[in-house]
Design an enzyme around this catalytic site. Structure first.
Site, PDB file in Angstrom:
ATOM      1  N   LYS A  17       0.820  -1.206   0.000  1.00 15.77           N
ATOM      2  CA  LYS A  17       0.000   0.000   0.000  1.00 15.77           C
ATOM      3  C   LYS A  17       0.853   1.255   0.000  1.00 15.77           C
ATOM      4  CE  LYS A  17      -4.459  -1.505   1.763  1.00 15.77           C
ATOM      5  NZ  LYS A  17      -5.511  -1.287   2.751  1.00 15.77           N
ATOM      6  N   LYS A  32      -6.590 -12.506  -9.289  1.00 19.72           N
ATOM      7  CA  LYS A  32      -7.797 -12.533  -8.469  1.00 19.72           C
ATOM      8  C   LYS A  32      -8.833 -11.569  -9.083  1.00 19.72           C
ATOM      9  CE  LYS A  32      -8.529 -11.187  -3.804  1.00 19.72           C
ATOM     10  NZ  LYS A  32      -7.964 -10.793  -2.514  1.00 19.72           N
ATOM     11  N   LYS A  55     -12.125  -5.307  -8.401  1.00 19.41           N
ATOM     12  CA  LYS A  55     -12.798  -4.175  -9.042  1.00 19.41           C
ATOM     13  C   LYS A  55     -11.819  -3.040  -9.350  1.00 19.41           C
ATOM     14  CE  LYS A  55     -14.395  -1.661  -4.989  1.00 19.41           C
ATOM     15  NZ  LYS A  55     -14.297  -2.545  -3.844  1.00 19.41           N
TER      16      LYS A  55
END
Ligand code: TRP
Length: 347
Positions: A131, A213, A216
């Site tokens: 992140k 995976k 969205k």
């Protein structure tokens, strides 16, 4: 949909049951629309665990702000996720369902636990590394101490089991280390939680690149199904899913696209891979893709209907959220009181 009577929560009633059920805690970040991967991987599982366990579930909106959020959107996403969970079958009569920010003990315990979490440990978290690479302009302290908040979520409720995906395994390991460490210094305070591994949980892959995976954040919207996608759009996306040139529905190595569709179909219908291979023997991929699309629509359509209905009644949703937060606070208070006392914090 029948309204749920909100005078008594099942969770309270079950604590006096003769054989004590194990307690489960889990949370999902309100990060916008949920994918079908979120559904099969987590949400549907939450529903199934409700009878066997005493479940405490939350929307993790405090976690969400470690990445900059639009305030209006965050609020909307939180309410929507809360409603979607109920529409999916998470039953506030059987479990405790609440929004993290409505129970202040999460923030309180998180602070205390952050003083029992080492800089070196947090530095090793792969999610933090990922992140901070993705949000290089906002590597805030909360992003770094995120695992202490997650530990607080779990330890506050003395959870025995935590269903988590692979991406959260490391955080759960750290939670266990923190619990053991605290217990070692102050005597038994926290239940040390175990991961709850779901047998045959479907891991839904991208419809266009099954090596990835389903997500969205993929720029191509055809690669994922959202739980709120219109049936026609779901059918279309399955029709354009990648397959292979063999034209044979069988589960085998090197057939990642078909394997993904077989897994999805199996998860929706309960049929085994062998049964699915038999069903489509001699048929083309077109027939199979249609069947998969229809099975997914059959799973999502009733949820979508309930979801829309729930969102029309914001007052009712708000009552359920208040009730859930009250029940959660009662459990959380026991732990936070104990912790403050042990650490020597005046109340
Ligand atoms: N961090 C988890 C995620 O992003 C969400 C979460 C917050 C969670 N607190 C938790 C999951 C406690 C399990 C237990 O997926």
């Amino acid at each position: 949909m029948d309204k749920i009577e909100i005078t008594n929560t099942g969770a309270e009633a079950s604590s006096s049951a003769p054989a004590k059920k194990k307690r489960i805690f889990s949370a999902i970040q309100p990060s916008g629309a949920m994918t079908f991967g979120n559904y099969l991987g987590a949400i549907r599982n939450w529903v199934r665990l409700q009878d066997e366990f005493e479940c405490v579930y939350a929307t993790a909106n405090l976690h969400a702000i470690t990445v900059r959020q639009d305030p209006k959107k965050l609020k909307e996403n939180t309410v929507n996720l809360f409603a979607l969970l109920i529409a999916s079958g998470v039953d506030p009569e059987k479990c405790i369902l609440f929004n993290q920010s409505m129970v202040p003990a999460h923030a309180e315990l998180s602070w205390v636990l952050s003083t029992f979490t080492q800089f070196g440990e947090l530095s090793r978290m792969t999610q933090f590394k990922d992140k901070s690479a993705r949000h290089a302009d906002n590597i805030n302290a909360g992003l770094f101490t995120y695992p202490s908040l997650m530990a607080a979520d779990i330890l506050l409720y003395q959870a025995d089991l935590v269903p988590v995906g692979d991406d959260q395994r490391q955080h759960l390991e750290l939670t266990r280390d923190i619990a053991v460490r605290f217990n070692g210094i102050y005597g038994n305070t926290f239940v040390v939680p175990e991961p709850y591994i779901t047998k045959n949980a479907a891991r839904v892959r991208s419809l266009l690149d099954p090596s990835k995976k389903m997500s969205k954040s993929d720029p191509n919207t055809k690669s994922y199904i959202l739980m709120v996608d219109e049936p026609a759009s779901i059918m279309k996306k399955f029709r354009s899913a990648v397959t292979d040139s063999e034209a044979c529905v069988r589960y085998a190595e090197g057939k990642d696209g078909i394997n993904n569709l077989i897994e999805i179909y199996s998860a929706c219908t309960g049929k085994s891979y062998e049964e699915i291979e038999d069903e489509f023997r001699g048929k083309g991929y077109g027939d199979f893709k249609n069947a998969v699309g229809e099975a997914v629509v059959a799973e999502l359509e009733p949820i979508q209907v309930k979801y829309k209905e729930l969102l029309k009644d914001k007052k009712y949703l708000d009552e359920l959220a208040q009730k859930g937060a009250e029940s959660a606070s009662k459990l959380a208070k026991r732990t936070i009181d104990k912790v403050y006392k042990k650490v020597g914090l005046v109340r």
